[in-house]
Motif scaffolding. Structure first.
Motif, PDB file in Angstrom:
ATOM      1  N   ARG A  96      15.053 -25.791  16.109  1.00 40.07           N
ATOM      2  CA  ARG A  96      13.636 -25.736  16.204  1.00 40.07           C
ATOM      3  C   ARG A  96      13.455 -24.949  17.386  1.00 40.07           C
ATOM      4  O   ARG A  96      12.411 -24.757  18.045  1.00 40.07           O
ATOM      5  CB  ARG A  96      12.541 -27.133  16.374  1.00 40.07           C
ATOM      6  N   TRP A  97      14.376 -24.077  17.735  1.00 39.39           N
ATOM      7  CA  TRP A  97      14.218 -23.249  18.926  1.00 39.39           C
ATOM      8  C   TRP A  97      12.987 -22.507  18.989  1.00 39.39           C
ATOM      9  O   TRP A  97      12.331 -22.192  19.870  1.00 39.39           O
ATOM     10  CB  TRP A  97      15.618 -22.427  19.269  1.00 39.39           C
ATOM     11  N   TRP A  98      12.862 -21.692  18.013  1.00 42.51           N
ATOM     12  CA  TRP A  98      11.891 -20.662  18.010  1.00 42.51           C
ATOM     13  C   TRP A  98      10.431 -21.425  17.357  1.00 42.51           C
ATOM     14  O   TRP A  98       9.326 -20.699  17.238  1.00 42.51           O
ATOM     15  CB  TRP A  98      12.014 -19.513  16.902  1.00 42.51           C
ATOM     16  N   ASN A  99      10.398 -22.739  17.223  1.00 42.88           N
ATOM     17  CA  ASN A  99       8.972 -23.327  16.819  1.00 42.88           C
ATOM     18  C   ASN A  99       8.222 -23.613  18.210  1.00 42.88           C
ATOM     19  O   ASN A  99       9.077 -23.775  19.464  1.00 42.88           O
ATOM     20  CB  ASN A  99       9.600 -24.506  16.099  1.00 42.88           C
ATOM     21  N   SER A 100       7.174 -23.824  18.161  1.00 38.25           N
ATOM     22  CA  SER A 100       6.064 -24.086  19.049  1.00 38.25           C
ATOM     23  C   SER A 100       5.342 -25.168  18.678  1.00 38.25           C
ATOM     24  O   SER A 100       5.134 -25.474  17.529  1.00 38.25           O
ATOM     25  CB  SER A 100       5.345 -22.956  19.865  1.00 38.25           C
ATOM     26  N   SER A 101       4.467 -25.750  19.503  1.00 37.30           N
ATOM     27  CA  SER A 101       3.476 -26.868  19.370  1.00 37.30           C
ATOM     28  C   SER A 101       2.003 -25.971  19.189  1.00 37.30           C
ATOM     29  O   SER A 101       1.912 -25.478  20.258  1.00 37.30           O
ATOM     30  CB  SER A 101       3.673 -27.863  20.160  1.00 37.30           C
ATOM     31  N   CYS A 102       1.239 -26.484  18.212  1.00 39.79           N
ATOM     32  CA  CYS A 102      -0.044 -26.074  18.308  1.00 39.79           C
ATOM     33  C   CYS A 102      -0.789 -26.726  19.367  1.00 39.79           C
ATOM     34  O   CYS A 102      -0.983 -27.880  19.556  1.00 39.79           O
ATOM     35  CB  CYS A 102      -0.620 -26.529  16.790  1.00 39.79           C
ATOM     36  N   ALA A 103      -1.525 -25.996  20.135  1.00 39.27           N
ATOM     37  CA  ALA A 103      -2.356 -26.438  21.241  1.00 39.27           C
ATOM     38  C   ALA A 103      -3.715 -27.494  20.769  1.00 39.27           C
ATOM     39  O   ALA A 103      -4.054 -28.127  21.632  1.00 39.27           O
ATOM     40  CB  ALA A 103      -2.877 -25.286  22.123  1.00 39.27           C
ATOM     41  N   ASP A 104      -3.867 -27.256  19.505  1.00 38.87           N
ATOM     42  CA  ASP A 104      -4.967 -28.165  19.053  1.00 38.87           C
ATOM     43  C   ASP A 104      -4.583 -29.478  18.527  1.00 38.87           C
ATOM     44  O   ASP A 104      -4.896 -30.505  18.819  1.00 38.87           O
ATOM     45  CB  ASP A 104      -6.006 -27.599  18.145  1.00 38.87           C
ATOM     46  N   CYS A 105      -3.505 -29.510  17.232  1.00 35.75           N
ATOM     47  CA  CYS A 105      -3.251 -30.596  16.781  1.00 35.75           C
ATOM     48  C   CYS A 105      -1.855 -30.958  17.165  1.00 35.75           C
ATOM     49  O   CYS A 105      -1.327 -32.091  16.626  1.00 35.75           O
ATOM     50  CB  CYS A 105      -3.015 -30.299  15.261  1.00 35.75           C
TER      51      CYS A 105
END
Length: 360
Positions: free
Chosen positions: A222-231
């Motif tokens: 999940r290295w290139w994954n990021s978290s959505c700032a909204d959900c």
């Protein structure tokens, strides 16, 4: 530049390291005292036992014997605990000589392509080659050893030069600038305590080139994954888009587009027109001069919203009705006036007795 001049910075840095090693010898470990009070109690009970035996007092002897056994057991426990504490105190290793420290520092260039001294930060800086874990290139890192913090649990920090990953995790085992040492904690501490600075840098570099999925702050899958700032849901790099205003990453489900300019917006940066309720960026909205609410330009007329315009029109109509008075009845025209009404009445003179009317 001869070899002596090349070694001058390393000699100066090695002197700083040796001063720090010497300062550590001044600090002595805490050594607890033996259980003297318990020993005194045992010796007193021993004397009482002899007196009870000497004066043939079986009851006193039995009572003192029980107390003596209990006190002896407690003395053994306290002595054992004191012994365990003493044996855990390790003798500090001898201070490495200045010559050894100079050799350690000057030989770093044999193992690393880029070494330097940051005098402002009081650090020895070593740059690693690009770290590649499971075909993911994490880029180069700096290992910064601060000589003023020798003796602390972790007197060094790890700096990512490529800033891969997300937030403050740029290596699966580095959070911020702190390395999760794992099984390398004891070897690293021993190398620093003994002045084997070259071994220290090699050990840290080896940990950076090793991946353990069980202790990773962020797994490589999940290295290139990021978290959505909204959900706050995880999203891939292809699914995410930065907000045009705050640059936070947002997923396609939470993303809003400005109706006018089409910019990508997160929920915090997107505004809504009070009339059409479409999403707009702040630059594409204007305030109504009357109510100061935000509207898109197509919903404003002369910088006034439709609600305020209707209210102004209603007020103007009410004022016009109040300012118009009731009209008086119209006077009759001369053509409609009877002849009698047009001729003024002649004054009538009474005829007195004995008088006759005079000829006109």
């Amino acid at each position: 530049m001869n070899q002596r001049q090349q070694q001058r910075p390393w000699i100066r840095a090695a002197t700083k390291f040796r001063e720090q090693y010497q300062s550590q010898l001044i600090c002595f470990p805490n050594v607890n005292s033996p259980p003297v009070d318990q020993w005194t109690r045992v010796m007193r009970l021993s004397r009482l036992l002899k007196k009870a035996q000497q004066y043939h007092c079986p009851a006193a002897f039995a009572f003192c014997l029980v107390q003596y056994q209990q006190s002896m057991a407690r003395l053994i426990q306290e002595l054992t605990a004191c012994h365990n504490e003493i044996t855990t105190i390790k003798r500090k290793p001898e201070i490495p000589s200045l010559r050894d420290l100079v050799d350690e520092l000057s030989s770093l260039s044999d193992e690393f392509d880029n070494t330097s001294i940051d005098w402002a930060e009081q650090e020895i800086v070593v740059r690693t080659p690009p770290v590649v874990l499971r075909e993911i290139n994490l880029g180069e890192f700096e290992i910064r050893l601060r000589w003023s913090e020798l003796g602390d649990p972790q007197p060094y920090r790890i700096i990512s030069l490529s800033q891969t990953g997300t937030d403050d995790v740029h290596h699966p085992h580095v959070q911020g600038d702190t390395l999760c040492e794992g099984e390398g904690k004891i070897p690293i501490s021993q190398a620093l305590a003994e002045g084997r600075l070259g071994d220290f840098f090699l050990l840290v570099q080896q940990i950076l080139q090793t991946y353990n999925p069980g202790s990773a702050y962020v797994p490589l899958d999940r290295w290139w994954n990021s978290s959505c700032a909204d959900c706050d849901d995880s999203m891939s790099q292809e699914e995410s888009r930065p907000c045009s205003i705050c640059e936070h990453q947002i997923c396609e489900y939470c993303r809003r587009n400005c109706t006018t300019c089409g910019d990508h917006l997160c929920s915090s940066c997107a505004d809504t027109c009070e009339t059409c309720h479409n999403a707009f960026c702040r630059d594409c909205l204007s305030e109504c001069d009357a109510c100061s609410d935000c509207f898109c330009r197509s919903c404003l007329s002369d910088q006034t919203c439709s609600s305020c315009l209707e209210e102004v029109k209603e007020n103007e109509d009410a004022l016009s009705e109040e300012s118009t008075p009731d009209a008086p009845p119209a006077a009759a025209s001369p053509s409609e006036t009877p002849e009698a009404a047009q001729t003024p009445h002649a004054p009538v003179q009474p005829v007195c007795v004995g008088q006759t009317d005079l000829p006109a």
